[in-house]
Design a protein around this motif. Sequence first.
Motif, short mmCIF file in Angstrom:
data_model
loop_
_atom_site.label_atom_id
_atom_site.label_comp_id
_atom_site.label_asym_id
_atom_site.label_seq_id
_atom_site.Cartn_x
_atom_site.Cartn_y
_atom_site.Cartn_z
N UNK A 36 62.69 1.58 -0.15
CA UNK A 36 62.90 1.56 1.30
C UNK A 36 64.29 2.03 1.69
N UNK A 37 65.30 1.70 0.89
CA UNK A 37 66.68 2.05 1.26
C UNK A 37 66.93 3.55 1.20
N UNK A 38 66.11 4.28 0.48
CA UNK A 38 66.31 5.72 0.36
C UNK A 38 65.27 6.51 1.17
N UNK A 39 64.47 5.81 1.95
CA UNK A 39 63.41 6.46 2.71
C UNK A 39 63.97 7.46 3.72
N UNK A 40 65.06 7.11 4.39
CA UNK A 40 65.64 8.01 5.38
C UNK A 40 66.14 9.29 4.73
N UNK A 41 66.74 9.17 3.56
CA UNK A 41 67.21 10.36 2.84
C UNK A 41 66.04 11.24 2.43
N UNK A 42 64.97 10.63 1.96
CA UNK A 42 63.79 11.39 1.56
C UNK A 42 63.17 12.11 2.75
N UNK A 43 63.10 11.43 3.89
CA UNK A 43 62.55 12.06 5.09
C UNK A 43 63.42 13.24 5.52
N UNK A 44 64.72 13.05 5.50
CA UNK A 44 65.63 14.14 5.88
C UNK A 44 65.49 15.34 4.97
N UNK A 45 65.39 15.10 3.67
CA UNK A 45 65.22 16.21 2.74
C UNK A 45 63.87 16.88 2.93
N UNK A 46 62.85 16.09 3.20
CA UNK A 46 61.53 16.66 3.46
C UNK A 46 61.53 17.54 4.70
N UNK A 47 62.19 17.08 5.74
CA UNK A 47 62.29 17.88 6.96
C UNK A 47 63.08 19.17 6.74
N UNK A 48 64.14 19.08 5.93
CA UNK A 48 64.90 20.31 5.66
C UNK A 48 64.07 21.27 4.81
N UNK A 49 63.22 20.75 3.93
CA UNK A 49 62.32 21.62 3.16
C UNK A 49 61.37 22.36 4.10
N UNK A 50 60.84 21.65 5.08
CA UNK A 50 59.95 22.28 6.07
C UNK A 50 60.70 23.36 6.85
N UNK A 51 61.93 23.05 7.26
CA UNK A 51 62.71 24.03 8.02
C UNK A 51 62.96 25.29 7.21
N UNK A 52 63.32 25.14 5.94
CA UNK A 52 63.55 26.33 5.10
C UNK A 52 62.25 27.09 4.86
N UNK A 53 61.13 26.39 4.73
CA UNK A 53 59.84 27.07 4.58
C UNK A 53 59.52 27.89 5.83
N UNK A 54 59.82 27.34 7.01
CA UNK A 54 59.59 28.07 8.26
C UNK A 54 60.51 29.29 8.37
N UNK A 55 61.74 29.16 7.89
CA UNK A 55 62.64 30.31 7.87
C UNK A 55 62.09 31.40 6.96
N UNK A 56 61.48 31.00 5.85
CA UNK A 56 60.89 31.97 4.93
C UNK A 56 59.72 32.69 5.60
#
Length: 54
Positions: A21-41
């Motif tokens: 649970x304590x790392x959930x926010x970090x995982x969500x942020x990284x997941x969202x950045x992965x989506x953003x980079x995929x959209x840039x691609x």
Amino acid sequence: MTMFADYAESRADRAADYAGDEQQASAIGLGLSAIAYALLDVAAAIRENTEACQ
């Protein structure tokens, strides 16, 4: 694989490594950045295709 696709895959892999649970926010942020980079691609691929058609 483009630079953006590499970034997306890297961020997704890092997000998958987070647990608890304590790392959930970090995982969500990284997941969202992965989506953003995929959209840039996708945008880069569309741009290349549009330029090739003109």
